[in-house]
Write an enzyme that holds these catalytic residues in place. Structure first.
Site, PDB file in Angstrom:
ATOM      1  N   SER A  49       6.073  -3.916   0.525  1.00  0.00           N
ATOM      2  CA  SER A  49       6.334  -5.280   0.547  1.00  0.00           C
ATOM      3  C   SER A  49       6.562  -5.820   2.130  1.00  0.00           C
ATOM      4  O   SER A  49       6.731  -5.084   2.850  1.00  0.00           O
ATOM      5  CB  SER A  49       7.965  -5.051   0.176  1.00  0.00           C
ATOM      6  OG  SER A  49       8.753  -6.531   0.181  1.00  0.00           O
ATOM      7  N   TYR A 108      16.807  -1.721   0.002  1.00  0.00           N
ATOM      8  CA  TYR A 108      15.474  -2.473  -0.903  1.00  0.00           C
ATOM      9  C   TYR A 108      14.475  -1.925   0.707  1.00  0.00           C
ATOM     10  O   TYR A 108      13.806  -1.809   0.477  1.00  0.00           O
ATOM     11  CB  TYR A 108      15.260  -3.811  -1.318  1.00  0.00           C
ATOM     12  CG  TYR A 108      14.058  -3.937  -1.495  1.00  0.00           C
ATOM     13  CD1 TYR A 108      13.447  -3.069  -2.858  1.00  0.00           C
ATOM     14  CD2 TYR A 108      13.224  -5.011  -1.331  1.00  0.00           C
ATOM     15  CE1 TYR A 108      12.364  -3.047  -3.474  1.00  0.00           C
ATOM     16  CE2 TYR A 108      11.945  -5.232  -1.811  1.00  0.00           C
ATOM     17  CZ  TYR A 108      11.248  -4.267  -2.643  1.00  0.00           C
ATOM     18  OH  TYR A 108      10.466  -5.290  -3.345  1.00  0.00           O
TER      19      TYR A 108
END
Ligand code: NDP
Ligand code: 8X3
Length: 250
Positions: free
Chosen positions: A138, A151
């Site tokens: 990501s 995260y």
């Protein structure tokens, strides 16, 4: 393409779009996820284009993961391409009020789950001295943003593990890649915000990446000639410049 791909998180979003993209090229598919009904529907749709096998397991469960992958029938046993995609964000909270269960979920699924699946697949690739592993990281693995703490940590770990895999698997001729998208309009925000209405606002006021945009990049990576490895891709929608800068018409 006469190859077999195992895709985790194939019931939704990027994983499902990648299954559809690969099916166009006749790649045999092993589709993984926890929601069997969705796996069945996707299998039915794609079976017109290619052979499809489904595996139902939770990547957090080490034994189920290893057992499921070792249970593959003969025709699906040789995995040429592994797409480590299963994962999600859980919550968006400052570190001081973060929820321990959310932290467990992100580390257990995004990091440890990816490792369990890889552990089940890599030995056959080293034995054959070929294979391609694509880890879905990501932009959050490259840049930390407010309240993204754990995260972002899980996705930084995915990038570090990707680099480690590329180094260790180099003598075996195995390709290892990371595809790192920014905002993609999937069920990701429904999961992150646990169905709260705020999830609907995440992709409003601009055109976010679509799961198919990411799937096309994944297919591009796996379809390069044998001597080319796309090691790392960062992709944003045009409206996004960084994790915190998105040009919205609101
Ligand atoms: P979705 O929520 O649409 O899809 C997530 C997939 O992961 C589902 O198929 C789900 O299947 C699977 N999954 C989740 N938890 C588990 C588990 N414990 N065991 C097995 N499978 C699991 O999200 P995306 O498609 O957006 O996310 C896919 C990947 O892309 C993730 O790694 C995410 O971090 C990454 N990503 C997403 C971005 C975005 O903005 N959407 C941007 C950058 C990266 P099931 O529930 O059936 O098990
Ligand atoms: C998903 C993109 O910006 O929500 O990995 O972290 S972001």
């Amino acid at each position: 393409m006469n190859k077999t791909a195992l895709i985790t998180g194939a019931t939704s979003g990027i994983g499902k779009a990648t299954a559809h993209e690969f099916a166009k090229y006749g790649i045999k598919l092993i589709l993984c996820g926890r929601r069997q009904e969705r796996l069945d529907t996707i299998q039915k749709a794609l079976s017109k284009q290619t052979d499809v096998h489904t595996l139902n397991f939770d990547v957090r469960d080490k034994k189920s993961t290893i057992d499921a992958i070792s249970s593959l029938p003969k025709d699906f046993k040789t995995i040429d391409i592994l797409i480590n995609n299963a994962g999600n964000a859980h919550g968006l909270d400052p570190i001081q009020t973060g929820d321990l269960d959310d932290w467990d979920a992100m580390m257990d699924i995004n990091v440890k789950g990816l490792l369990y699946v890889s552990k089940a697949v890599i030995p056959q690739m080293t034995e054959r001295q070929s294979g391609h592993i694509i880890n879905i990281g990501s932009s959050a693995g490259k840049e930390v943003y407010p309240k993204g703490n754990v995260y972002c940590g899980s996705k930084h770990a995915v990038l570090a593990i990707t680099e480690g895999m590329r180094i260790d698997l180099n003598p075996f001729g195995i390709k290892v890649s990371a595809v790192n998208p920014g905002l993609v309009e999937t069920e990701f925000s429904q999961v992150r915000f646990k169905g709260d209405a705020i999830a609907d606002s995440v992709y409003k006021g601009y055109k976010a990446l679509q799961a198919e945009d990411v799937a096309e990049v994944i297919y591009f990576a796996i379809s390069r000639p044998a001597h080319v490895n796309i090691a790392d891709v960062l992709m944003f929608c045009t409206a996004q410049a960084s994790s915190t800068i998105v040009n919205k018409d609101l």
